[in-house]
Design a protein around this motif. Structure first.
Motif: not given
Length: 298
Positions: A83-89, A173-181, A186-194
């Motif tokens: 997951h790009p936000i949550l850490a793995s073991d 969603s996850f990105g809304a709580a992040m600083p703008d940069e 995050l959006h560049r790494a994971f563009p919106d899906a349709e």
């Protein structure tokens, strides 16, 4: 008498896993099962997978197995994804830690009904989730049958949403709580899906209502049939999308699971949503989830 192939009785293997339904629509608790053994046994795994197809989410308690076996079980379904936000073991990439500890501020304990990672072009197949540690009360998780949610829609709504598509976003969603940069990165790494608003289950052929809290807007609503004037676009599409998202909150489509340490949930992410009820702070809740790579919805 000559026996044809059709007249030969089908050989049936006795069930080795006992499953008891929890609701009329979805969910079953497993008994007489050792998930560590299932991870390494073809026959047992085939039975487990068949039960998952039937019940959509499976539960089991008192499974004191290693992280290695947890990962091995999930990998029977397919490759794991981090997951790009949550850490793995650290020793098991793809075994995501969802740890809500005392240093997690209460304002971060928000949640919503969702289907995991629909912001991916290929959302997860499903997950195998373990409770490592949890509160004495609270912290349940609710799952929702989105096949039943679609089936219960009025016929005119089914006709209206046939062929519609929706945009899903991690930035919103996850990105809304992040600083703008950081949000932009995050959006560049994971563009919106349709994805289609109604997807077809690749194994059962069932129709699934496939919008959730990651969905931001309908992408092909603006047609002459739906729009009289330009200002119809936003309210018409937004109100329809919110109506569809709210279907997950209908209790008749839900099952609720109370966690205990070493209890597991295995779910089909393609046809369910879930909601981790965050009613336990300042108690802790530590979960470990192996998410399984999925395919593109159609």
């Amino acid at each position: 008498m000559t026996l044809t192939r059709a007249s030969i009785p089908e050989e049936r293997h006795p069930s080795q896993i006992r499953a008891e339904r929890l609701t009329a629509n979805l969910g079953a608790e497993l008994f007489d099962v050792d998930l560590a053994a299932v991870a390494h046994d073809d026959v047992l795994f085939a039975e487990l997978r068949s039960l998952l197809t039937e019940h959509k989410v499976l539960f089991a308690r008192d499974q004191s197995i290693s992280r290695r076996d947890h990962v091995a079980l999930a990998r029977r379904f397919g490759d794991l994804e981090p997951h790009p936000i949550l850490a793995s073991d650290p020793e098991h990439p793809g075994l995501v830690r969802i740890y809500k500890d005392l240093d997690s501020p209460p304002e971060h304990y928000e949640n919503a009904f969702h289907c995991d990672a629909t912001w991916r072009a290929c959302p997860p197949f499903g997950s195998v989730l373990r409770c490592v540690d949890g509160p004495s009360v609270g912290g349940d998780t609710i799952w929702v049958d989105m096949v039943a949610a679609y089936a219960a829609l009025p016929p005119e709504v089914k006709a209206r949403i046939d062929g519609l598509r929706a945009r899903h976003s991690i930035e919103a969603s996850f990105g809304a709580a992040m600083p703008d940069e950081q949000r932009a990165e995050l959006h560049r790494a994971f563009p919106d899906a349709e994805h289609p608003v109604v997807r077809i289950h690749p194994d059962t052929g069932q129709r699934i209502l496939f919008v959730n809290s990651f969905a931001t807007h309908l992408t092909n609503y603006h047609t002459p049939e739906n729009i009289r004037f330009g200002y119809d676009y936003a309210p018409g599409a937004a109100e329809l999308l919110q109506y569809l998202i709210r279907q997950a909150s209908v209790p008749e489509f839900q099952v609720r699971w109370r966690w205990t340490p070493d209890s597991f949930a295995i779910w089909d992410n393609r046809c369910t949503q879930h909601y981790a009820v965050q009613d336990y702070w300042p108690a802790v809740r530590r979960m470990e989830r192996a998410g399984i790579v999925g395919d593109r919805p159609f």
